[in-house]
Write a protein that holds these residues in place. Sequence first.
Motif, short mmCIF file in Angstrom:
data_model
loop_
_atom_site.label_atom_id
_atom_site.label_comp_id
_atom_site.label_asym_id
_atom_site.label_seq_id
_atom_site.Cartn_x
_atom_site.Cartn_y
_atom_site.Cartn_z
N THR A 107 103.79 -29.25 -10.21
CA THR A 107 104.66 -30.43 -10.15
C THR A 107 104.26 -31.46 -11.20
O THR A 107 105.11 -32.05 -11.86
N VAL A 108 102.97 -31.66 -11.37
CA VAL A 108 102.48 -32.61 -12.38
C VAL A 108 102.87 -32.14 -13.78
O VAL A 108 103.29 -32.95 -14.62
N LEU A 109 102.78 -30.85 -14.04
CA LEU A 109 103.18 -30.32 -15.35
C LEU A 109 104.68 -30.51 -15.57
O LEU A 109 105.11 -30.89 -16.67
N LEU A 110 105.48 -30.27 -14.54
CA LEU A 110 106.92 -30.49 -14.66
C LEU A 110 107.23 -31.95 -14.89
O LEU A 110 108.12 -32.30 -15.68
N LEU A 111 106.51 -32.83 -14.21
CA LEU A 111 106.71 -34.26 -14.40
C LEU A 111 106.41 -34.67 -15.84
O LEU A 111 107.14 -35.47 -16.43
N ALA A 112 105.36 -34.10 -16.42
CA ALA A 112 105.03 -34.40 -17.81
C ALA A 112 106.16 -33.96 -18.74
O ALA A 112 106.52 -34.67 -19.68
N GLU A 113 106.74 -32.80 -18.45
CA GLU A 113 107.88 -32.32 -19.24
C GLU A 113 109.07 -33.27 -19.11
O GLU A 113 109.74 -33.59 -20.10
N ALA A 159 95.62 -22.29 2.25
CA ALA A 159 96.68 -23.31 2.28
C ALA A 159 96.36 -24.44 1.31
O ALA A 159 97.26 -24.92 0.60
N ILE A 160 95.13 -24.87 1.27
CA ILE A 160 94.73 -25.94 0.35
C ILE A 160 94.89 -25.48 -1.10
O ILE A 160 95.41 -26.21 -1.95
N ALA A 161 94.47 -24.26 -1.40
CA ALA A 161 94.59 -23.74 -2.77
C ALA A 161 96.05 -23.66 -3.19
O ALA A 161 96.41 -24.03 -4.31
N GLU A 162 96.90 -23.18 -2.28
CA GLU A 162 98.33 -23.08 -2.58
C GLU A 162 98.94 -24.46 -2.81
O GLU A 162 99.70 -24.66 -3.75
N THR A 163 98.57 -25.41 -1.97
CA THR A 163 99.09 -26.77 -2.11
C THR A 163 98.64 -27.40 -3.42
O THR A 163 99.43 -28.06 -4.11
#
Length: 59
Positions: A24-30, A13-17
């Motif tokens: 999400t961070v990569l999308l935010l950078a885009e 669960a931690i790895a998936e999160t």
Amino acid sequence: MNLQDFEAQYREAIAETLNELQATVLLLAEVQNKISIIGNSVQNLSQRVEEFIAEQKAE
């Protein structure tokens, strides 16, 4: 459920999160890059319109 099963589920669960957070961070950078590009385009367009208006007034 024993301790080993619980630990395995927890780690999964931690790895998936963390993977979702990284995506999400990569999308935010885009998105930030797109916002910057759009802002520059609006600024250039505004400058051209101002120049055109000034030229029309001078005629």
